[in-house]
Design a protein around this motif. Structure first.
Motif, PDB file in Angstrom:
ATOM      1  N   LEU A 387      36.286  26.986  34.949  1.00  0.00           N
ATOM      2  CA  LEU A 387      36.213  28.288  35.619  1.00  0.00           C
ATOM      3  C   LEU A 387      35.981  29.411  34.610  1.00  0.00           C
ATOM      4  O   LEU A 387      35.232  30.359  34.878  1.00  0.00           O
ATOM      5  N   ILE A 388      36.617  29.302  33.452  1.00  0.00           N
ATOM      6  CA  ILE A 388      36.401  30.313  32.415  1.00  0.00           C
ATOM      7  C   ILE A 388      34.947  30.279  31.956  1.00  0.00           C
ATOM      8  O   ILE A 388      34.306  31.336  31.786  1.00  0.00           O
ATOM      9  N   GLN A 389      34.392  29.091  31.743  1.00  0.00           N
ATOM     10  CA  GLN A 389      32.977  28.992  31.380  1.00  0.00           C
ATOM     11  C   GLN A 389      32.085  29.631  32.441  1.00  0.00           C
ATOM     12  O   GLN A 389      31.122  30.332  32.129  1.00  0.00           O
ATOM     13  N   GLU A 390      32.424  29.380  33.701  1.00  0.00           N
ATOM     14  CA  GLU A 390      31.606  29.893  34.812  1.00  0.00           C
ATOM     15  C   GLU A 390      31.699  31.402  34.943  1.00  0.00           C
ATOM     16  O   GLU A 390      30.677  32.069  35.165  1.00  0.00           O
ATOM     17  N   LEU A 391      32.885  31.965  34.780  1.00  0.00           N
ATOM     18  CA  LEU A 391      33.101  33.375  35.080  1.00  0.00           C
ATOM     19  C   LEU A 391      33.177  34.270  33.850  1.00  0.00           C
ATOM     20  O   LEU A 391      33.074  35.490  33.981  1.00  0.00           O
ATOM     21  N   ALA A 392      33.392  33.663  32.673  1.00  0.00           N
ATOM     22  CA  ALA A 392      33.510  34.479  31.459  1.00  0.00           C
ATOM     23  C   ALA A 392      32.566  34.019  30.356  1.00  0.00           C
ATOM     24  O   ALA A 392      32.567  34.598  29.269  1.00  0.00           O
ATOM     25  N   GLY A 393      31.761  32.988  30.642  1.00  0.00           N
ATOM     26  CA  GLY A 393      30.855  32.485  29.618  1.00  0.00           C
ATOM     27  C   GLY A 393      31.607  31.711  28.554  1.00  0.00           C
ATOM     28  O   GLY A 393      32.749  31.297  28.730  1.00  0.00           O
ATOM     29  N   GLY A 394      30.980  31.515  27.412  1.00  0.00           N
ATOM     30  CA  GLY A 394      31.627  30.828  26.312  1.00  0.00           C
ATOM     31  C   GLY A 394      31.415  29.326  26.349  1.00  0.00           C
ATOM     32  O   GLY A 394      30.811  28.775  27.278  1.00  0.00           O
ATOM     33  N   THR A 395      31.902  28.687  25.313  1.00  0.00           N
ATOM     34  CA  THR A 395      31.768  27.240  25.188  1.00  0.00           C
ATOM     35  C   THR A 395      33.123  26.631  24.859  1.00  0.00           C
ATOM     36  O   THR A 395      33.980  27.263  24.225  1.00  0.00           O
ATOM     37  N   ILE A 396      33.300  25.380  25.290  1.00  0.00           N
ATOM     38  CA  ILE A 396      34.534  24.655  24.980  1.00  0.00           C
ATOM     39  C   ILE A 396      34.419  24.178  23.542  1.00  0.00           C
ATOM     40  O   ILE A 396      33.519  23.397  23.193  1.00  0.00           O
ATOM     41  N   SER A 397      35.330  24.663  22.703  1.00  0.00           N
ATOM     42  CA  SER A 397      35.148  24.500  21.252  1.00  0.00           C
ATOM     43  C   SER A 397      36.240  23.670  20.590  1.00  0.00           C
ATOM     44  O   SER A 397      36.539  23.853  19.418  1.00  0.00           O
ATOM     45  N   SER A 398      36.863  22.774  21.356  1.00  0.00           N
ATOM     46  CA  SER A 398      37.801  21.813  20.762  1.00  0.00           C
ATOM     47  C   SER A 398      38.003  20.667  21.739  1.00  0.00           C
ATOM     48  O   SER A 398      37.753  20.805  22.939  1.00  0.00           O
ATOM     49  N   GLN A 399      38.440  19.550  21.190  1.00  0.00           N
ATOM     50  CA  GLN A 399      38.858  18.468  22.062  1.00  0.00           C
ATOM     51  C   GLN A 399      40.172  18.885  22.767  1.00  0.00           C
ATOM     52  O   GLN A 399      40.875  19.776  22.297  1.00  0.00           O
ATOM     53  N   VAL A 400      40.458  18.246  23.888  1.00  0.00           N
ATOM     54  CA  VAL A 400      41.722  18.523  24.565  1.00  0.00           C
ATOM     55  C   VAL A 400      42.853  17.944  23.727  1.00  0.00           C
ATOM     56  O   VAL A 400      42.883  16.748  23.431  1.00  0.00           O
ATOM     57  N   GLY A 401      43.758  18.821  23.307  1.00  0.00           N
ATOM     58  CA  GLY A 401      44.950  18.354  22.607  1.00  0.00           C
ATOM     59  C   GLY A 401      46.012  17.982  23.629  1.00  0.00           C
ATOM     60  O   GLY A 401      46.293  18.757  24.536  1.00  0.00           O
ATOM     61  N   ASP A 402      46.609  16.798  23.488  1.00  0.00           N
ATOM     62  CA  ASP A 402      47.583  16.352  24.477  1.00  0.00           C
ATOM     63  C   ASP A 402      48.722  15.628  23.771  1.00  0.00           C
ATOM     64  O   ASP A 402      48.627  14.430  23.482  1.00  0.00           O
ATOM     65  N   LEU A 403      49.786  16.374  23.464  1.00  0.00           N
ATOM     66  CA  LEU A 403      50.966  15.792  22.838  1.00  0.00           C
ATOM     67  C   LEU A 403      51.899  15.289  23.927  1.00  0.00           C
ATOM     68  O   LEU A 403      52.503  16.080  24.653  1.00  0.00           O
ATOM     69  N   TYR A 404      52.015  13.976  24.050  1.00  0.00           N
ATOM     70  CA  TYR A 404      52.794  13.362  25.135  1.00  0.00           C
ATOM     71  C   TYR A 404      53.426  12.089  24.590  1.00  0.00           C
ATOM     72  O   TYR A 404      53.043  10.976  24.964  1.00  0.00           O
ATOM     73  N   PRO A 405      54.402  12.245  23.681  1.00  0.00           N
ATOM     74  CA  PRO A 405      54.931  11.076  22.961  1.00  0.00           C
ATOM     75  C   PRO A 405      55.678  10.076  23.840  1.00  0.00           C
ATOM     76  O   PRO A 405      55.603   8.875  23.615  1.00  0.00           O
ATOM     77  N   ILE A 406      56.428  10.582  24.818  1.00  0.00           N
ATOM     78  CA  ILE A 406      57.212   9.684  25.679  1.00  0.00           C
ATOM     79  C   ILE A 406      56.822   9.960  27.125  1.00  0.00           C
ATOM     80  O   ILE A 406      57.107  11.034  27.660  1.00  0.00           O
ATOM     81  N   SER A 407      56.170   9.007  27.746  1.00  0.00           N
ATOM     82  CA  SER A 407      55.680   9.210  29.116  1.00  0.00           C
ATOM     83  C   SER A 407      56.834   9.363  30.087  1.00  0.00           C
ATOM     84  O   SER A 407      57.874   8.705  29.965  1.00  0.00           O
ATOM     85  N   ILE A 408      56.640  10.275  31.044  1.00  0.00           N
ATOM     86  CA  ILE A 408      57.606  10.440  32.135  1.00  0.00           C
ATOM     87  C   ILE A 408      57.142   9.542  33.275  1.00  0.00           C
ATOM     88  O   ILE A 408      56.113   9.797  33.912  1.00  0.00           O
ATOM     89  N   ASN A 409      57.870   8.472  33.488  1.00  0.00           N
ATOM     90  CA  ASN A 409      57.447   7.441  34.430  1.00  0.00           C
ATOM     91  C   ASN A 409      57.786   7.807  35.863  1.00  0.00           C
ATOM     92  O   ASN A 409      58.700   8.602  36.121  1.00  0.00           O
ATOM     93  N   PRO A 410      57.050   7.241  36.813  1.00  0.00           N
ATOM     94  CA  PRO A 410      57.424   7.408  38.226  1.00  0.00           C
ATOM     95  C   PRO A 410      58.822   6.850  38.486  1.00  0.00           C
ATOM     96  O   PRO A 410      59.340   6.035  37.715  1.00  0.00           O
ATOM     97  N   PHE A 411      59.428   7.294  39.593  1.00  0.00           N
ATOM     98  CA  PHE A 411      60.751   6.787  39.975  1.00  0.00           C
ATOM     99  C   PHE A 411      60.586   5.445  40.699  1.00  0.00           C
ATOM    100  O   PHE A 411      59.770   5.329  41.610  1.00  0.00           O
ATOM    101  N   ASP A 412      61.347   4.438  40.289  1.00  0.00           N
ATOM    102  CA  ASP A 412      61.350   3.146  40.975  1.00  0.00           C
ATOM    103  C   ASP A 412      62.451   3.155  42.033  1.00  0.00           C
ATOM    104  O   ASP A 412      63.626   3.359  41.713  1.00  0.00           O
TER     105      ASP A 412
END
Length: 798
Positions: A387-412
């Motif tokens: 949406l930012i690209q569409e409405l404000a221009g610009g380019t995506i200038s990095s990979q998506v950073g995703d720090l998620y060391p311990i997954s939050i699992n679904p409830f069993d």
């Protein structure tokens, strides 16, 4: 919470009207408090048509007026007098026909009437921008493109679509529904349809020219942190469609970047924050700062941070309060060209404490406090970046950073069809139960003949047990589909229930029938009421200082009720309460079911033929004995109370376990609760009583055919000897024939030896097989007299 009808339809296809949808939402647990019609501009261009000027001539009686004929698609042309300098033949224009109400930017709305202007009939008005709210110009009438179709409604030409806003009273447990996506998911489950998610496949990294490192030091407070950068944006006002989307739910548009983050928040339920990337020094650090660190928030207020506040920082210091509020210098301005976009999952308790500590409530904290979806952070990030690209221009200038060391699992969760049907009270087909569960997004991982094993998505924070799944099934199945019995008894009565509930109803009925009123007191109370500080269960986020611990006794909240009534001239009170007390024992939280019975004031209301009698310990004892008798608990030991919670009293016990302790409330407790009359109360261990009741054996016996006899004994005993002592000696002497022993007189005073008191006891004897003779009775009484003299040093009075 406000939900837009038109916005909702981007997620789910439905032909239901807003009114129909509001009823469905209420039925499935999202109560719609009211529905408001919202128009993009005041009046919504109602009654305005697109017309074509077929002729335009000079007004015969006015130099600045023109007489036009206009085709609006009707059977006849309209004659309209117009004063606009730019009106001309062949123009496509906006026409307000007779009967239409026009809403100008300035001034009051006015209705168009058929009239004569300087002698010429006028059947409408050709409109300028500011006269109908479409702009600010009043230089002349609006002239539309030649290709514009005549006769159509102006609102259709300008794509002015009315919207409807549902005001939903969202309960705290429904964090999953705090967005248009969340509401759409519930509707999709109801309609057995699917949710149409916005596409994010177009997300593509152009280069990696602006990579900002991220480090999380507290993975408990921030289990997941996703981010991306966008370069070369232009900060400017948002397009009309985005502004309209936000305005309709009460959000003020600011600029395209901030508006997009707000849009995604209400769209998906995922809070975002956009930083000016050029203002970030070094990198981003998610951490807690030192106690007392000063921090200026967006509202210009300097706040002192707690060491427990999670902050988004750079190497120069804190930038935002994580999940709650931005800093003064962390936001996007008109000069911003590079964006660092954050999409995180923060711990709900951490955010709630911080927001409460600083008195800050925002749309982001509202959602984080209740629990967001840990699995949607990257998707929301990509949605916002596109949406930012569409409405404000610009380019995506990095990979998506995703720090998620311990997954939050679904409830069993394991569920039983039988349990679900039993709790709901209706035999819903098993196939329908499974269908509803899957429609709600819960995945079936295993299936047995009698039930299912489920994985419940983490965004359903309130669905962790079988009873929670049952509630979800019931919501979608429909509360209105639970039949009401056609035959209803004229009087209210309890159905037979097994165990605790049935027994509780029996005792409640008995107490109520004897003039007691049931009270329900708050389990939250003052820390000052805690008798054992080490066992106090403290509230982490108390609503007030008076509600900061869980009660350790039912007494003090009940005394507050006594004080409340006494202060309102209702001093004669008989209360009971079934409740729980709460204790921290060996690092474990313990709940204890209790029954409190309380009396104060006078026994009866004052009457002309009797004087009022104040309640006493013995009136309470009679009630306690009645409860024990009603439960069939006839054998127990009795001892005097040595307890700081009572001024004096007794306890009934078996072994080393006290069944009930009762007596007079202490002067200290009465003063603390501001009670000025004596109070007597009994504290029953309800859990122990239930265990004892389960072991009871009911034996039926014929009514004895042979008469009972009574013999009385009067005696001196030492002051330390109690009636229970004497009673125990007598029953030990003769277990079969003695049926009852009562004390009918106690005297201490004149003519009584020092250190002694006089007891008068009545003994009821009966043989169920034959009539007792005087010889048998005398023999029994002589044994009793002998044992009383030997064991209790009793001296029989002649």
């Amino acid at each position: 919470m406000k939900i837009s009808y038109n916005w909702l339809k981007q997620f789910i296809q439905t032909d239901k009207t807003p009114q129909e949808l509001s009823l469905i939402l209420t039925d499935i647990g999202l109560e719609v408090e009211h529905v408001d019609k919202v128009q993009p501009i005041v009046g919504g261009l109602e009654g305005l048509l697109i017309g074509k000027v077929m002729s335009c001539v000079q007004h015969p009686n006015a130099d600045r007026l023109r007489v036009t004929t206009v085709d609006v698609g009707g059977p006849e042309l309209l004659q309209i007098v117009c004063g606009a300098p730019n009106v001309a033949e062949g123009q496509k224009v906006v026409v307000a026909t007779v009967g239409t109400t026009v809403y100008p930017n300035e001034g009051e709305p006015f209705k168009i009437n058929k009239s004569k202007i300087r002698g010429e009939v006028s059947e409408g008005m050709l409109c300028a921008e500011d006269e109908i709210g479409l702009g600010g110009s009043h230089a002349g009438i609006m002239v539309l493109d030649d290709s514009t179709q005549i006769g159509i409604a102006a609102k259709d030409h300008f794509q002015m679509e009315d919207d409807y806003v549902f005001e939903i009273g969202l309960t705290p447990n429904r964090a999953d529904a705090a967005s248009h996506l969340g509401v759409a998911r519930d509707l999709a489950a109801y309609f057995r349809s699917s949710v149409q998610m916005p596409e994010v496949e177009a997300f593509q990294v152009s280069d990696e020219s602006l990579s900002i490192p991220v480090r999380v030091t507290d993975e408990t407070a921030c289990p997941r942190y996703s981010s991306v950068t966008i370069s070369g944006v232009t900060v400017k006002p948002s397009p009309d469609w985005l502004q309209d989307r936000l305005k309709v739910i009460g959000i003020r548009p600011i600029n395209n970047i901030v508006d997009i983050t707000n849009y995604v928040l209400h769209d998906l339920g995922q809070p975002l924050h956009a930083f000016d990337a050029d203002q970030i020094k070094g990198g981003v650090i998610v951490q807690k700062c030192a106690e007392g660190t000063p921090f200026i928030t967006l509202d210009g207020v300097e706040r002192k941070l707690s060491a427990e506040d999670l902050m988004i920082c750079d190497e120069a210091g804190p930038m935002t309060i994580a999940g709650v509020y931005g800093g003064k210098n962390s936001g996007v301005t008109e000069q911003t060209t590079n964006i660092f976009l954050e999409s995180a999952y923060f711990n709900a308790v951490s955010v709630r404490k911080t927001a409460k500590r600083h008195g800050l409530k925002t749309d982001s904290s509202f959602r984080y406090e209740r629990g967001t979806d840990p699995e949607i952070t990257v998707y929301a990030l990509k949605r916002a970046a596109l949406l930012i690209q569409e409405l404000a221009g610009g380019t995506i200038s990095s990979q998506v950073g995703d720090l998620y060391p311990i997954s939050i699992n679904p409830f069993d969760v394991e569920v039983s069809y039988e349990n679900i049907q039993s709790l709901i009270g209706v035999q819903i087909p098993e196939t329908q139960i499974k269908e509803i569960i899957e429609a709600l997004g819960m995945r079936v991982t295993a299936e047995t003949e009698g039930g299912l094993t489920l994985q419940v998505p983490a965004y359903k924070v309130d669905v962790t047990r079988e009873c929670d799944v049952t509630e979800e099934v019931l919501r979608i199945y429909g509360y209105n589909n639970i039949p009401i019995p056609t035959k209803v008894n004229a009087s209210l009565s309890y159905g037979v229930k097994p165990g605790r509930e049935f027994t509780q109803h029996v005792i409640a009925d008995m107490l109520t029938a004897n003039g007691f009123l049931e009270i329900w007191c708050n389990s939250l109370t003052k820390a000052a009421y805690s008798k054992n500080e080490d066992e106090a269960v403290r509230i982490l986020n108390p609503l007030s200082a008076d509600l900061n611990v869980m009660r350790q006794s039912l007494l003090m909240p009940a005394l507050e009720s006594v004080a409340y009534n006494q202060n309102r001239k209702r001093p004669d009170l008989k209360f009971y309460e079934f409740g729980k007390t709460y204790h921290l024992i060996n690092a474990q939280y313990v709940e204890r079911p209790r029954l409190l019975v309380l009396i104060s004031g006078n026994l009866e209301t004052e009457q002309w033929n009797q004087k009022p009698r104040a309640v006493s310990f013995y009136h309470l004892k009679a009630t306690v004995d009645a409860v024990m008798s009603r439960l069939g608990l006839g054998t127990y030991q009795v001892a005097e109370v040595a307890d700081e919670n009572f001024a004096y009293g007794l306890k009934y016990f078996r072994g080393d376990k006290a069944i009930v302790t009762f007596g007079a409330a202490t002067a200290k407790d009465l003063k603390t609760a501001d009670v000025d009359k004596a109070v007597f109360y009994a504290d029953f261990d309800w859990a122990l009583l239930m265990d004892m009741v389960k072991k009871n054996k009911i034996v039926n016996k014929d009514i004895p055919k042979y008469p009972a006899v009574r013999r009385d004994l009067s005696m001196y005993v030492d002051l330390a000897v109690t009636f229970e002592d004497l009673k125990g000696i007598a029953f030990k002497t003769e277990k079969k024939l003695i049926k009852n022993i009562q004390v009918f007189d106690v005297y201490m005073g004149d003519k009584i030896p020092e250190g002694k008191k006089s007891y008068a006891l009545s003994f009821t004897l009966q043989d169920e097989q034959q009539t007792l003779t005087d010889k048998q009775i005398d023999a029994v009484m002589q044994k009793i007299i002998s044992n009383l003299a030997q064991t209790a040093k009793a001296e029989i009075r002649k």
